[in-house]
Write an enzyme that holds these catalytic residues in place. Structure first.
Site, PDB file in Angstrom:
ATOM      1  N   PHE A 127     -50.232  57.596  14.355  1.00 47.83           N
ATOM      2  CA  PHE A 127     -49.283  57.903  15.431  1.00 47.83           C
ATOM      3  C   PHE A 127     -48.116  56.937  15.340  1.00 47.83           C
ATOM      4  O   PHE A 127     -48.297  55.725  15.338  1.00 47.83           O
ATOM      5  CB  PHE A 127     -49.928  57.799  16.821  1.00 47.83           C
ATOM      6  CG  PHE A 127     -48.966  58.185  17.911  1.00 47.83           C
ATOM      7  CD1 PHE A 127     -48.720  59.524  18.218  1.00 47.83           C
ATOM      8  CD2 PHE A 127     -48.260  57.213  18.613  1.00 47.83           C
ATOM      9  CE1 PHE A 127     -47.803  59.875  19.206  1.00 47.83           C
ATOM     10  CE2 PHE A 127     -47.342  57.563  19.601  1.00 47.83           C
ATOM     11  CZ  PHE A 127     -47.118  58.898  19.897  1.00 47.83           C
ATOM     12  N   ASP A 214     -46.918  49.463  11.173  1.00 49.83           N
ATOM     13  CA  ASP A 214     -46.620  49.815  12.556  1.00 49.83           C
ATOM     14  C   ASP A 214     -47.605  49.054  13.438  1.00 49.83           C
ATOM     15  O   ASP A 214     -48.764  49.446  13.582  1.00 49.83           O
ATOM     16  CB  ASP A 214     -46.760  51.335  12.744  1.00 49.83           C
ATOM     17  CG  ASP A 214     -46.536  51.761  14.191  1.00 49.83           C
ATOM     18  OD1 ASP A 214     -46.477  50.888  15.077  1.00 49.83           O
ATOM     19  OD2 ASP A 214     -46.442  52.985  14.433  1.00 49.83           O
ATOM     20  N   LYS A 243     -44.984  47.850  22.402  1.00 46.02           N
ATOM     21  CA  LYS A 243     -45.864  47.832  23.580  1.00 46.02           C
ATOM     22  C   LYS A 243     -46.069  46.461  24.258  1.00 46.02           C
ATOM     23  O   LYS A 243     -45.540  46.227  25.327  1.00 46.02           O
ATOM     24  CB  LYS A 243     -47.217  48.457  23.227  1.00 46.02           C
ATOM     25  CG  LYS A 243     -47.120  49.970  23.008  1.00 46.02           C
ATOM     26  CD  LYS A 243     -48.476  50.620  22.934  1.00 46.02           C
ATOM     27  CE  LYS A 243     -48.395  52.143  23.038  1.00 46.02           C
ATOM     28  NZ  LYS A 243     -48.095  52.837  21.777  1.00 46.02           N
TER      29      LYS A 243
HETATM   30  C1  LIG Z   1     -47.281  53.883  21.272  1.00 45.99           C
HETATM   31  C2  LIG Z   1     -47.048  53.841  19.813  1.00 45.99           C
HETATM   32  C3  LIG Z   1     -45.809  54.215  19.267  1.00 45.99           C
HETATM   33  C4  LIG Z   1     -44.686  54.791  20.104  1.00 45.99           C
HETATM   34  O1  LIG Z   1     -44.208  53.877  21.032  1.00 45.99           O
HETATM   35  P1  LIG Z   1     -43.215  54.386  22.203  1.00 45.99           P
HETATM   36  O2  LIG Z   1     -42.820  53.110  22.876  1.00 45.99           O
HETATM   37  O3  LIG Z   1     -44.015  55.285  23.087  1.00 45.99           O
HETATM   38  O4  LIG Z   1     -42.090  55.081  21.559  1.00 45.99           O
HETATM   39  C5  LIG Z   1     -45.641  54.061  17.902  1.00 45.99           C
HETATM   40  N1  LIG Z   1     -46.612  53.588  17.117  1.00 45.99           N
HETATM   41  C6  LIG Z   1     -47.814  53.231  17.609  1.00 45.99           C
HETATM   42  C7  LIG Z   1     -48.847  52.683  16.681  1.00 45.99           C
HETATM   43  C8  LIG Z   1     -48.078  53.354  18.964  1.00 45.99           C
HETATM   44  O5  LIG Z   1     -49.284  53.035  19.445  1.00 45.99           O
END
Ligand SMILES: *Cc1c(COP(=O)(O)O)cnc(C)c1O
Length: 390
Positions: A127, A214, A243
Protein backbone atom coordinates in the site's frame (compact mmCIF):
# COMPACT_ATOMS: atom_id res chain seq x y z
CA UNK A 1 -27.63 13.54 5.27
CA UNK A 2 -24.03 14.65 5.62
CA UNK A 3 -22.13 17.08 3.42
CA UNK A 4 -18.96 15.10 4.04
CA UNK A 5 -18.11 13.02 0.98
CA UNK A 6 -18.76 9.37 1.62
CA UNK A 7 -15.19 8.04 1.37
CA UNK A 8 -15.11 6.31 4.77
CA UNK A 9 -17.51 3.85 6.43
CA UNK A 10 -17.26 5.65 9.75
CA UNK A 11 -17.98 4.07 13.11
CA UNK A 12 -20.79 5.75 15.07
CA UNK A 13 -18.59 7.49 17.60
CA UNK A 14 -16.80 10.84 17.94
CA UNK A 15 -14.08 11.58 20.45
CA UNK A 16 -13.85 14.80 22.39
CA UNK A 17 -10.49 14.49 24.16
CA UNK A 18 -7.69 12.14 25.05
CA UNK A 19 -4.84 11.56 27.44
CA UNK A 20 -1.96 9.15 26.89
CA UNK A 21 -3.31 5.79 25.74
CA UNK A 22 -6.97 6.76 26.35
CA UNK A 23 -9.56 8.70 24.39
CA UNK A 24 -12.99 9.78 25.60
CA UNK A 25 -16.05 10.09 23.37
CA UNK A 26 -18.66 12.82 23.37
CA UNK A 27 -20.87 10.69 25.69
CA UNK A 28 -18.11 10.45 28.28
CA UNK A 29 -17.08 6.83 27.61
CA UNK A 30 -13.33 6.16 27.70
CA UNK A 31 -11.47 3.77 25.39
CA UNK A 32 -8.05 2.12 25.36
CA UNK A 33 -6.44 3.23 22.10
CA UNK A 34 -4.72 0.32 20.40
CA UNK A 35 -4.57 2.06 17.02
CA UNK A 36 -3.35 5.64 17.65
CA UNK A 37 -5.16 7.09 14.65
CA UNK A 38 -3.51 4.49 12.32
CA UNK A 39 0.07 4.76 13.62
CA UNK A 40 -0.06 8.56 13.80
CA UNK A 41 -0.29 9.52 17.49
CA UNK A 42 3.27 8.46 18.29
CA UNK A 43 3.24 10.09 21.74
CA UNK A 44 -0.32 9.11 22.59
CA UNK A 45 -2.86 11.86 23.20
CA UNK A 46 -2.26 15.26 24.70
CA UNK A 47 1.45 14.80 25.47
CA UNK A 48 2.33 17.94 27.48
CA UNK A 49 5.64 18.61 25.70
CA UNK A 50 3.99 18.36 22.28
CA UNK A 51 1.00 20.49 23.30
CA UNK A 52 3.32 23.19 24.66
CA UNK A 53 5.58 23.20 21.59
CA UNK A 54 2.64 23.41 19.16
CA UNK A 55 0.95 26.15 21.18
CA UNK A 56 4.15 28.19 21.43
CA UNK A 57 4.85 27.88 17.70
CA UNK A 58 1.24 28.74 16.83
CA UNK A 59 1.67 31.89 18.88
CA UNK A 60 4.70 32.91 16.82
CA UNK A 61 4.23 31.73 13.24
CA UNK A 62 2.39 28.90 11.46
CA UNK A 63 3.49 29.20 7.89
CA UNK A 64 5.51 31.31 5.49
CA UNK A 65 5.89 28.89 2.48
CA UNK A 66 9.03 27.40 0.99
CA UNK A 67 9.86 30.65 -0.76
CA UNK A 68 11.79 31.48 2.42
CA UNK A 69 14.17 29.67 4.71
CA UNK A 70 12.70 27.90 7.72
CA UNK A 71 15.11 27.13 10.56
CA UNK A 72 12.78 24.48 12.04
CA UNK A 73 12.66 22.68 8.68
CA UNK A 74 16.45 22.77 8.36
CA UNK A 75 16.82 21.43 11.89
CA UNK A 76 14.38 18.60 11.23
CA UNK A 77 16.18 17.67 8.00
CA UNK A 78 19.48 17.57 9.94
CA UNK A 79 17.93 15.41 12.64
CA UNK A 80 16.31 12.97 10.18
CA UNK A 81 19.60 12.67 8.29
CA UNK A 82 21.44 11.96 11.54
CA UNK A 83 18.94 9.30 12.64
CA UNK A 84 18.61 7.57 9.25
CA UNK A 85 21.98 7.94 7.56
CA UNK A 86 20.24 9.61 4.63
CA UNK A 87 21.53 12.90 3.15
CA UNK A 88 18.66 15.22 2.23
CA UNK A 89 14.96 15.64 2.83
CA UNK A 90 11.98 16.98 0.86
CA UNK A 91 8.98 17.89 3.04
CA UNK A 92 5.31 17.45 2.11
CA UNK A 93 2.10 16.76 4.01
CA UNK A 94 1.17 13.09 3.79
CA UNK A 95 2.33 9.59 2.98
CA UNK A 96 1.08 9.49 -0.59
CA UNK A 97 2.85 12.78 -1.28
CA UNK A 98 6.09 11.43 0.16
CA UNK A 99 5.74 8.44 -2.18
CA UNK A 100 4.89 10.67 -5.14
CA UNK A 101 8.15 12.48 -4.51
CA UNK A 102 9.97 9.12 -4.32
CA UNK A 103 8.42 7.93 -7.60
CA UNK A 104 9.21 11.21 -9.36
CA UNK A 105 12.76 11.04 -8.02
CA UNK A 106 13.18 7.49 -9.38
CA UNK A 107 11.88 8.51 -12.82
CA UNK A 108 14.11 11.58 -12.83
CA UNK A 109 17.07 9.39 -11.93
CA UNK A 110 16.19 7.02 -14.77
CA UNK A 111 15.94 9.76 -17.38
CA UNK A 112 19.32 11.10 -16.34
CA UNK A 113 20.77 7.65 -17.01
CA UNK A 114 19.20 7.48 -20.47
CA UNK A 115 16.20 5.28 -19.57
CA UNK A 116 13.28 6.81 -21.47
CA UNK A 117 10.56 4.61 -19.95
CA UNK A 118 11.68 4.08 -16.38
CA UNK A 119 9.90 1.34 -14.40
CA UNK A 120 9.73 0.62 -10.68
CA UNK A 121 9.42 -2.87 -9.21
CA UNK A 122 6.63 -2.92 -6.58
CA UNK A 123 5.15 -5.64 -4.36
CA UNK A 124 1.98 -7.67 -4.13
CA UNK A 125 -0.21 -6.61 -1.17
CA UNK A 126 1.65 -3.30 -0.86
CA UNK A 127 0.00 0.00 0.00
CA UNK A 128 1.49 3.32 -1.07
CA UNK A 129 -1.45 5.74 -1.10
CA UNK A 130 -4.46 7.03 -3.01
CA UNK A 131 -3.09 9.47 -5.55
CA UNK A 132 -2.94 8.20 -9.13
CA UNK A 133 0.74 7.22 -9.10
CA UNK A 134 0.65 5.74 -5.60
CA UNK A 135 -2.57 3.77 -6.17
CA UNK A 136 -0.96 2.41 -9.33
CA UNK A 137 2.03 1.31 -7.23
CA UNK A 138 -0.30 -0.24 -4.64
CA UNK A 139 -0.80 -4.02 -4.84
CA UNK A 140 -4.55 -4.06 -4.29
CA UNK A 141 -7.22 -4.20 -6.98
CA UNK A 142 -9.73 -2.70 -4.55
CA UNK A 143 -7.69 0.50 -4.39
CA UNK A 144 -7.31 0.70 -8.18
CA UNK A 145 -10.73 -0.41 -9.47
CA UNK A 146 -12.63 2.33 -11.25
CA UNK A 147 -9.66 4.65 -11.59
CA UNK A 148 -8.09 3.28 -14.77
CA UNK A 149 -6.09 4.17 -16.76
CA UNK A 150 -3.45 3.55 -14.12
CA UNK A 151 -0.10 5.30 -14.18
CA UNK A 152 2.27 3.05 -16.13
CA UNK A 153 5.79 2.10 -15.20
CA UNK A 154 5.23 -0.37 -12.36
CA UNK A 155 6.21 -4.04 -12.42
CA UNK A 156 4.76 -6.21 -9.67
CA UNK A 157 6.37 -9.16 -7.89
CA UNK A 158 5.52 -11.25 -4.80
CA UNK A 159 6.78 -9.86 -1.46
CA UNK A 160 9.78 -11.57 0.17
CA UNK A 161 10.73 -13.25 -3.13
CA UNK A 162 14.24 -12.19 -4.14
CA UNK A 163 14.36 -14.55 -7.12
CA UNK A 164 11.34 -12.83 -8.68
CA UNK A 165 13.21 -9.52 -8.57
CA UNK A 166 16.39 -11.11 -9.89
CA UNK A 167 14.49 -12.64 -12.80
CA UNK A 168 13.25 -9.19 -13.84
CA UNK A 169 16.78 -7.78 -13.62
CA UNK A 170 17.82 -10.26 -16.30
CA UNK A 171 15.45 -9.05 -19.01
CA UNK A 172 13.90 -5.69 -18.13
CA UNK A 173 16.29 -2.85 -18.92
CA UNK A 174 13.75 -0.15 -17.99
CA UNK A 175 13.81 -0.86 -14.27
CA UNK A 176 15.33 1.97 -12.23
CA UNK A 177 14.12 1.20 -8.69
CA UNK A 178 12.56 -1.26 -6.26
CA UNK A 179 9.94 0.06 -3.85
CA UNK A 180 8.68 -1.75 -0.75
CA UNK A 181 7.40 -1.43 2.78
CA UNK A 182 9.81 -3.06 5.24
CA UNK A 183 6.71 -4.08 7.18
CA UNK A 184 3.60 -4.19 5.02
CA UNK A 185 0.86 -2.45 7.00
CA UNK A 186 -2.44 -2.29 5.14
CA UNK A 187 -1.56 -5.57 3.41
CA UNK A 188 -1.77 -7.46 6.70
CA UNK A 189 1.44 -6.93 8.77
CA UNK A 190 4.04 -8.87 6.80
CA UNK A 191 7.69 -8.27 7.75
CA UNK A 192 10.37 -8.32 5.02
CA UNK A 193 12.96 -11.01 5.87
CA UNK A 194 16.36 -9.59 6.81
CA UNK A 195 18.15 -11.66 4.15
CA UNK A 196 15.61 -10.50 1.56
CA UNK A 197 16.29 -6.85 2.45
CA UNK A 198 20.05 -7.38 2.18
CA UNK A 199 19.58 -9.27 -1.09
CA UNK A 200 17.50 -6.41 -2.50
CA UNK A 201 20.18 -3.90 -1.47
CA UNK A 202 22.79 -5.98 -3.30
CA UNK A 203 20.63 -6.44 -6.43
CA UNK A 204 19.94 -2.70 -6.54
CA UNK A 205 23.68 -1.97 -6.28
CA UNK A 206 24.56 -4.46 -9.03
CA UNK A 207 21.95 -3.01 -11.38
CA UNK A 208 22.28 0.68 -10.54
CA UNK A 209 18.70 0.75 -9.19
CA UNK A 210 17.37 2.86 -6.33
CA UNK A 211 16.09 1.04 -3.26
CA UNK A 212 12.99 2.91 -2.05
CA UNK A 213 11.64 2.09 1.42
CA UNK A 214 8.10 3.26 2.13
CA UNK A 215 8.35 3.73 5.89
CA UNK A 216 5.19 5.82 6.13
CA UNK A 217 3.70 3.33 8.60
CA UNK A 218 6.67 1.36 9.99
CA UNK A 219 9.08 4.30 10.37
CA UNK A 220 9.67 6.74 13.24
CA UNK A 221 10.33 4.17 15.93
CA UNK A 222 7.31 1.94 15.51
CA UNK A 223 9.28 -1.28 15.00
CA UNK A 224 11.72 -0.55 17.86
CA UNK A 225 14.36 1.12 15.70
CA UNK A 226 14.01 4.56 14.15
CA UNK A 227 13.44 2.97 10.75
CA UNK A 228 12.43 -0.54 9.72
CA UNK A 229 15.42 -0.99 7.40
CA UNK A 230 17.81 -0.56 10.33
CA UNK A 231 17.02 -4.08 11.59
CA UNK A 232 18.80 -5.42 8.47
CA UNK A 233 21.63 -2.91 8.66
CA UNK A 234 20.98 -1.65 5.13
CA UNK A 235 20.78 1.90 3.83
CA UNK A 236 18.14 2.65 1.18
CA UNK A 237 18.55 5.32 -1.51
CA UNK A 238 15.11 6.80 -0.86
CA UNK A 239 12.86 6.66 2.23
CA UNK A 240 9.33 8.01 2.61
CA UNK A 241 7.88 9.01 5.98
CA UNK A 242 4.62 10.49 7.22
CA UNK A 243 2.12 9.00 9.69
CA UNK A 244 3.99 9.06 13.04
CA UNK A 245 6.49 11.77 12.13
CA UNK A 246 4.76 14.67 13.90
CA UNK A 247 2.43 12.72 16.21
CA UNK A 248 -0.76 13.99 14.55
CA UNK A 249 0.15 17.22 12.77
CA UNK A 250 0.08 16.46 9.01
CA UNK A 251 3.55 16.08 7.52
CA UNK A 252 5.37 13.86 5.03
CA UNK A 253 9.02 13.52 4.09
CA UNK A 254 11.00 11.99 1.25
CA UNK A 255 14.64 11.30 2.17
CA UNK A 256 17.38 10.66 -0.38
CA UNK A 257 20.98 9.47 -0.19
CA UNK A 258 23.85 8.48 -2.47
CA UNK A 259 22.92 8.39 -6.14
CA UNK A 260 19.40 9.65 -5.34
CA UNK A 261 20.68 12.78 -3.58
CA UNK A 262 21.29 16.07 -5.33
CA UNK A 263 19.03 15.26 -8.31
CA UNK A 264 16.11 17.63 -7.76
CA UNK A 265 16.79 21.30 -8.50
CA UNK A 266 14.48 24.30 -7.99
CA UNK A 267 11.44 23.78 -10.20
CA UNK A 268 11.51 19.97 -10.27
CA UNK A 269 9.22 19.44 -7.29
CA UNK A 270 7.44 21.42 -4.60
CA UNK A 271 4.74 21.81 -1.97
CA UNK A 272 3.05 24.94 -0.67
CA UNK A 273 2.47 23.69 2.87
CA UNK A 274 5.34 21.19 3.01
CA UNK A 275 7.48 21.36 6.14
CA UNK A 276 5.99 24.54 7.54
CA UNK A 277 6.90 25.89 10.97
CA UNK A 278 4.02 24.23 12.81
CA UNK A 279 4.50 20.77 11.32
CA UNK A 280 8.28 20.69 11.64
CA UNK A 281 8.12 21.95 15.24
CA UNK A 282 5.72 19.10 16.05
CA UNK A 283 8.07 16.61 14.37
CA UNK A 284 11.17 17.93 16.17
CA UNK A 285 9.32 17.68 19.49
CA UNK A 286 8.10 14.17 18.69
CA UNK A 287 11.68 13.05 18.01
CA UNK A 288 12.93 14.81 21.14
CA UNK A 289 10.36 13.03 23.32
CA UNK A 290 11.11 9.65 21.68
CA UNK A 291 14.75 10.16 22.66
CA UNK A 292 14.17 11.53 26.17
CA UNK A 293 11.57 8.93 27.11
CA UNK A 294 13.50 6.07 25.53
CA UNK A 295 10.54 5.10 23.37
CA UNK A 296 12.42 2.93 20.85
CA UNK A 297 13.29 0.48 23.62
CA UNK A 298 9.74 0.82 24.90
CA UNK A 299 8.22 0.01 21.49
CA UNK A 300 10.43 -3.07 21.32
CA UNK A 301 9.63 -4.23 24.86
CA UNK A 302 5.89 -3.54 24.82
CA UNK A 303 5.62 -5.04 21.34
CA UNK A 304 7.15 -8.27 22.66
CA UNK A 305 4.91 -8.16 25.73
CA UNK A 306 1.79 -7.81 23.60
CA UNK A 307 2.78 -10.45 21.02
CA UNK A 308 3.87 -12.95 23.67
CA UNK A 309 0.82 -12.19 25.79
CA UNK A 310 -1.54 -12.72 22.89
CA UNK A 311 0.37 -15.86 21.93
CA UNK A 312 -0.31 -17.31 25.38
CA UNK A 313 -3.87 -16.04 25.72
CA UNK A 314 -4.86 -17.35 22.28
CA UNK A 315 -2.80 -20.53 22.17
CA UNK A 316 -4.87 -23.46 21.03
CA UNK A 317 -7.82 -21.23 20.12
CA UNK A 318 -9.31 -22.57 16.90
CA UNK A 319 -9.54 -19.89 14.24
CA UNK A 320 -6.34 -18.03 15.16
CA UNK A 321 -3.94 -18.50 12.25
CA UNK A 322 -0.96 -16.55 13.58
CA UNK A 323 0.39 -13.55 15.46
CA UNK A 324 3.16 -11.54 13.83
CA UNK A 325 4.78 -8.15 13.59
CA UNK A 326 7.69 -6.13 14.86
CA UNK A 327 7.70 -3.67 17.77
CA UNK A 328 4.32 -1.98 18.06
CA UNK A 329 3.14 -3.03 14.62
CA UNK A 330 1.20 -6.20 15.34
CA UNK A 331 -1.15 -8.41 13.34
CA UNK A 332 -3.34 -11.29 14.51
CA UNK A 333 -4.55 -13.32 11.55
CA UNK A 334 -7.80 -15.23 11.88
CA UNK A 335 -9.18 -17.89 9.56
CA UNK A 336 -12.23 -15.79 8.62
CA UNK A 337 -13.20 -12.20 7.81
CA UNK A 338 -13.31 -10.34 11.12
CA UNK A 339 -14.26 -6.74 10.35
CA UNK A 340 -17.02 -7.04 12.99
CA UNK A 341 -14.36 -7.17 15.69
CA UNK A 342 -13.81 -3.43 15.26
CA UNK A 343 -17.39 -2.72 16.34
CA UNK A 344 -17.26 -5.26 19.15
CA UNK A 345 -14.06 -3.59 20.33
CA UNK A 346 -15.72 -0.20 20.27
CA UNK A 347 -18.59 -1.51 22.42
CA UNK A 348 -16.05 -3.01 24.82
CA UNK A 349 -14.03 0.23 24.93
CA UNK A 350 -10.98 -0.85 22.89
CA UNK A 351 -9.90 0.77 19.62
CA UNK A 352 -8.47 -1.73 17.13
CA UNK A 353 -8.47 -2.13 13.37
CA UNK A 354 -8.91 -4.96 10.88
CA UNK A 355 -6.98 -4.96 7.62
CA UNK A 356 -6.74 -7.36 4.69
CA UNK A 357 -10.12 -8.77 5.76
CA UNK A 358 -8.80 -11.26 8.31
CA UNK A 359 -6.00 -9.51 10.21
CA UNK A 360 -6.60 -7.64 13.47
CA UNK A 361 -4.10 -4.77 13.45
CA UNK A 362 -2.64 -3.08 16.51
CA UNK A 363 -0.64 0.16 16.30
CA UNK A 364 -0.49 1.56 19.83
CA UNK A 365 1.38 4.75 20.70
CA UNK A 366 5.11 4.31 21.35
CA UNK A 367 4.65 5.29 25.01
CA UNK A 368 2.15 2.53 25.75
CA UNK A 369 2.97 1.30 29.28
CA UNK A 370 3.36 -2.34 30.32
CA UNK A 371 0.01 -2.06 32.11
CA UNK A 372 -1.59 -0.69 28.94
CA UNK A 373 -0.04 -3.61 27.05
CA UNK A 374 -1.33 -6.22 29.49
CA UNK A 375 -4.78 -4.65 29.47
CA UNK A 376 -4.85 -4.65 25.66
CA UNK A 377 -3.86 -8.34 25.59
CA UNK A 378 -6.50 -9.33 28.11
CA UNK A 379 -9.34 -7.39 26.57
CA UNK A 380 -8.49 -8.23 22.96
CA UNK A 381 -8.01 -11.93 23.68
CA UNK A 382 -11.47 -12.02 25.28
CA UNK A 383 -12.96 -10.25 22.26
CA UNK A 384 -11.32 -12.61 19.77
CA UNK A 385 -12.33 -15.71 21.76
CA UNK A 386 -15.89 -14.48 21.93
CA UNK A 387 -15.94 -13.64 18.22
CA UNK A 388 -14.54 -17.01 17.17
CA UNK A 389 -16.94 -19.00 19.32
CA UNK A 390 -20.09 -17.14 18.24
C1 LIG B 1 -0.85 5.22 5.13
C2 LIG B 1 0.20 4.83 4.16
C3 LIG B 1 0.43 5.59 3.00
C4 LIG B 1 -0.44 6.76 2.60
O1 LIG B 1 -0.36 7.80 3.51
P1 LIG B 1 -1.42 9.02 3.42
O2 LIG B 1 -0.91 9.98 4.45
O3 LIG B 1 -2.76 8.45 3.77
O4 LIG B 1 -1.37 9.55 2.05
C5 LIG B 1 1.49 5.21 2.19
N1 LIG B 1 2.26 4.16 2.48
C6 LIG B 1 2.06 3.41 3.58
C7 LIG B 1 2.98 2.27 3.87
C8 LIG B 1 1.02 3.71 4.45
O5 LIG B 1 0.80 2.94 5.52
Amino acid sequence: MSHVMNTYARLPVAFSHGSGSRVTDTEGKTYLDGLSGIAVSTLGHNHPALVAAIAAQAGRLLHTSNLYRMPQQEQLADKLAELSGMEEVFFCNSGCEANEAAIKLARFYGHQRGVDNPAIIVMEHSFHGRTLATLSATGSRKVQAGFEPLVSGFVRVPFNDLEAVRAISEHNKNVVAVMLEIVQGEGGIYVADLEYQRGLRKLCDENGWLLICDEVQCGMGRTGTWFGFQHAGILPDVVSLAKGLASGVPIGACLAAGKAAGLFKPGNHGSTFGGNQLATTAALTTIDVIEKENLLANADAIGKLVRDGLGLALSGVKGVVGIRGQGLMIGIELDRPCGDLVKLGLEAGVLINVTADKVVRLLPSLNFSADDGRELVERLAALIRGFLSS
